[in-house]
Design a protein around this motif. Structure first.
Motif, PDB file in Angstrom:
ATOM      1  N   GLY A   1       2.646  22.140 -22.775  1.00  0.00           N
ATOM      2  CA  GLY A   1       4.033  22.146 -23.192  1.00  0.00           C
ATOM      3  C   GLY A   1       4.150  22.131 -24.709  1.00  0.00           C
TER       4      GLY A   1
ATOM      5  N   GLU B   1       7.233  18.312  -5.476  1.00  0.00           N
ATOM      6  CA  GLU B   1       6.513  18.506  -6.736  1.00  0.00           C
ATOM      7  C   GLU B   1       7.302  17.890  -7.880  1.00  0.00           C
TER       8      GLU B   1
ATOM      9  N   ARG C   1      -4.378  11.130 -14.466  1.00  0.00           N
ATOM     10  CA  ARG C   1      -4.235  11.614 -13.095  1.00  0.00           C
ATOM     11  C   ARG C   1      -4.555  10.514 -12.096  1.00  0.00           C
TER      12      ARG C   1
ATOM     13  N   LYS D   1      -0.830  21.409 -15.068  1.00  0.00           N
ATOM     14  CA  LYS D   1      -0.036  22.599 -14.837  1.00  0.00           C
ATOM     15  C   LYS D   1      -0.060  23.548 -16.025  1.00  0.00           C
ATOM     16  N   ARG D   2       0.312  23.060 -17.198  1.00  0.00           N
ATOM     17  CA  ARG D   2       0.336  23.936 -18.377  1.00  0.00           C
ATOM     18  C   ARG D   2       0.472  23.098 -19.638  1.00  0.00           C
TER      19      ARG D   2
ATOM     20  N   GLU E   1       1.373  18.025 -12.755  1.00  0.00           N
ATOM     21  CA  GLU E   1       2.237  18.166 -11.582  1.00  0.00           C
ATOM     22  C   GLU E   1       1.754  17.251 -10.480  1.00  0.00           C
TER      23      GLU E   1
ATOM     24  N   GLN F   1       1.912  16.246  -6.737  1.00  0.00           N
ATOM     25  CA  GLN F   1       2.214  16.862  -5.451  1.00  0.00           C
ATOM     26  C   GLN F   1       2.052  15.817  -4.353  1.00  0.00           C
TER      27      GLN F   1
ATOM     28  N   GLY G   1       4.852  14.757 -18.128  1.00  0.00           N
ATOM     29  CA  GLY G   1       4.228  15.099 -19.411  1.00  0.00           C
ATOM     30  C   GLY G   1       3.504  13.918 -20.016  1.00  0.00           C
TER      31      GLY G   1
ATOM     32  N   GLU H   1       7.037  17.152 -12.168  1.00  0.00           N
ATOM     33  CA  GLU H   1       6.361  17.392 -13.444  1.00  0.00           C
ATOM     34  C   GLU H   1       6.350  16.117 -14.279  1.00  0.00           C
TER      35      GLU H   1
ATOM     36  N   LEU I   1       1.566  19.095 -19.436  1.00  0.00           N
ATOM     37  CA  LEU I   1       2.366  18.900 -18.234  1.00  0.00           C
ATOM     38  C   LEU I   1       1.463  18.817 -17.009  1.00  0.00           C
TER      39      LEU I   1
END
Length: 384
Positions: A310, A268, A283, A307-308, A317, A319, A272, A270, A315
């Motif tokens: 910031g 994984e 993406r 993900k979230r 992620e 994978q 930004g 991260e 952010l």
């Protein structure tokens, strides 16, 4: 009581040819000395011949048969030399008296034979069990650690059972032995609790098999490759090339992660992106950048999730999966993915924002500073 001449004539150790040979060829001191020298030479030649025949017997029949044959041959040479020496010097009656002194009754002889039989059966059982363990190890059903422990446990169990049977056969009361062993066990349990706990944990690891030698594990934030597993400790080599011994009871009582248990591992990362960036487009760019990397698996496909939020970026992620996971492959996959994503963002004009803070003055004038006055540019030196 028989005299020496009568005893010599009636001795079963002197069959018919022996007295004639002694009277004809071994009646003088010179002939006896010559015969003794020849006997020594023959015994030495026989010993050398036995030693030289051991390698060929070992190659043809195995080391156990070769060793047993060598011991039997040397025993025959020694006994034959002793008998020949007694014949040369006319002292065979000494051998007969020695055998008479060693005579036992039938019960003692039977007990000895049964004891020897028990020992031989125990030895054969040990060999059979050890060979079975070796075959299981060849089929990967047992690890090296499990094979080693199984050897010791099986050998101790077989020897203990054979010894108990033999002692019982000879009429030895085992009650006191068991009571003493129980007392010793209680004392050891009180004085070496941690050692016994580690040993018990070692047997738990033996049968549960949460990892094997060569696996990549993590215990209490200590990560490394398993190098050896014993009854008391597990030895791992960290990625800083440090060798760490972890007590087995600590492993069984802590959270254990085995990264090598499956054939793949998810990595994984991260990433930004600016708040003004089209997330769906970003993406797709990330997935297209890493999907052709050789250091990652094609199946499952790489994917990117939001993900979230910031402080200065959204952010995402990334994978992705690697096969036959090791720490080196993890580092390589992570490095390749980061380089590919940065190159793709540069081509597509997607920026990765730096963290920044905005400082703004308060609406009021704040607290005045005695002896100073403010101007439009800030604080000035105090006036006289």
């Amino acid at each position: 009581m028989l005299t020496s001449p009568d005893f010599l004539l009636q001795s079963p150790l002197r069959p018919d040819p022996i007295p004639w040979i002694q009277e004809t060829y071994l009646s003088s001191l010179e002939s006896q000395l010559l015969a003794t020298g020849l006997l020594v030479v023959v015994a030495l030649l026989a010993t050398v011949g036995i030693r030289r025949s051991v390698p060929s017997v070992r190659r043809r029949y195995g080391p156990q048969i070769a060793e047993a044959s060598a011991v039997a041959g040397l025993l025959v040479v020694v006994l034959g030399s002793i008998y020949a020496f007694s014949v040369i010097w006319h002292v065979t009656f000494v051998l007969r008296r020695t055998l008479a002194a060693m005579a036992f009754d039938r019960w003692i002889v039977t007990l000895n034979l049964v004891t020897i039989t028990i020992a031989v059966v125990a030895y054969l059982c040990i060999r059979f069990v050890n060979r079975s363990i070796d075959k299981l190890a060849e089929t990967r059903a047992l690890t090296n650690h499990q094979s080693e422990v199984a050897y010791h446990v099986a050998d101790v169990a077989i020897v203990g059972s054979a010894a108990t049977l033999a002692l019982t056969l000879w009429g030895i009361d085992l009650t006191n032995i068991f009571i003493g062993a129980g007392a010793i066990t209680a004392i050891v349990a009180l004085t070496a609790r941690e050692t016994l706990t580690s040993m018990l944990a070692g047997f738990i690891l033996l049968f549960s098999r949460p990892f094997r030698v060569g696996d990549w594990i993590e215990v209490n934030d200590r990560s490394g490759i398993v190098k050896d597993v014993t009854i008391f400790n597990t030895k791992i080599q960290t990625f800083g090339d440090k060798h760490v011994l972890i007590p087995n009871d600590e492993i069984t009582s802590s959270q254990l992660t085995n990264f090598s248990r499956n054939d793949q591992l998810r990595v994984e990362i991260e990433i930004g992106v600016d708040y003004e960036t089209d997330l769906e487009y970003a993406r797709d760019v990330i997935v297209d950048a890493v999907c052709d990397l050789e250091s990652i698996k094609r199946t499952p496909n790489p994917q990117v999730v939001a993900k979230r939020f910031g402080d200065s970026a959204v952010l995402l992620e990334l994978q992705l999966w690697i096969g036959d996971p090791t720490k080196r492959r993890t580092w390589d996959a992570r490095t390749d993915a980061i380089e590919a994503v940065m190159a793709a963002f540069d081509r597509e004009g997607i920026s990765i924002p730096y963290p920044h803070r905005v400082h703004s003055p308060r609406d009021d004038d704040g607290y005045p500073i005695r002896g100073m006055e403010r101007d439009e540019m800030g604080l000035t030196a105090p006036q006289d």
